[in-house]
Write a protein that holds these residues in place. Sequence first.
Motif, mmCIF file in Angstrom:
data_model
loop_
_atom_site.group_PDB
_atom_site.id
_atom_site.type_symbol
_atom_site.label_atom_id
_atom_site.label_comp_id
_atom_site.label_asym_id
_atom_site.label_seq_id
_atom_site.Cartn_x
_atom_site.Cartn_y
_atom_site.Cartn_z
ATOM 1 N N UNK A 55 -10.900 46.662 30.312
ATOM 2 C CA UNK A 55 -10.334 45.819 31.219
ATOM 3 C C UNK A 55 -9.630 45.757 31.338
ATOM 4 N N UNK A 56 -9.005 45.129 32.215
ATOM 5 C CA UNK A 56 -7.138 44.920 32.429
ATOM 6 C C UNK A 56 -7.229 43.804 32.623
ATOM 7 N N UNK A 57 -6.130 43.217 31.904
ATOM 8 C CA UNK A 57 -6.045 41.496 32.472
ATOM 9 C C UNK A 57 -4.287 41.388 32.871
ATOM 10 N N UNK A 58 -4.214 40.377 33.818
ATOM 11 C CA UNK A 58 -3.757 39.868 34.582
ATOM 12 C C UNK A 58 -1.989 39.869 34.187
ATOM 13 N N UNK A 59 -1.076 40.169 34.610
ATOM 14 C CA UNK A 59 0.106 39.578 33.742
ATOM 15 C C UNK A 59 1.038 39.646 35.160
ATOM 16 N N UNK A 60 1.550 38.576 35.243
ATOM 17 C CA UNK A 60 3.150 38.114 36.620
ATOM 18 C C UNK A 60 1.508 39.504 38.031
ATOM 19 N N UNK A 61 2.680 40.366 39.234
ATOM 20 C CA UNK A 61 1.847 40.655 39.758
ATOM 21 C C UNK A 61 1.002 42.580 39.429
#
Length: 159
Positions: A55-61
């Motif tokens: 998984x990659x998790x959203x952090x800002x853009x």
Amino acid sequence: MFHVEQYKGKKEEDYQLVIKQLMALIEDETDQIANLANASALLNQFLDTINWVGFYITNGDELVLGPFQGLPACVRIPFGRGVCGTAAQNKSTERVPDVHQFPGHIACDSASQSEIVIPIIKDGMVFGVLDIDSPVKDRFDEVDQKCLEEFVEVLAEHL
């Protein structure tokens, strides 16, 4: 005689079992990292001919590396860049039969030949993405896509 439709049916049944296992693992757990870690481990155990799942998790853009199974990976991916960033920006699944034909592909593992990325949508926003790589070209089909999207929907309810 082996028939493709029988295989698809069996494959969907197998995925349904994995989704039930996911529900059992996460139904009483509220910690997001724990649930993502168990989900990646479960898929790593279930799926054959893959070399990375996580998984990659959203952090800002941008997307930031989260729990995964496989070799060390790229840590930050801007929205719109590579397969993961494109899936996140478009809020739609990217199924790529040959990553070398995908414009802007980010090669974290040179062994990867195909990839599927499913965005995790929570409350209308992109929470992150599920990313699965394979050393086999054209590894992921429409059954994988449909069932992995269902897997992600179940997971998103517990994030």
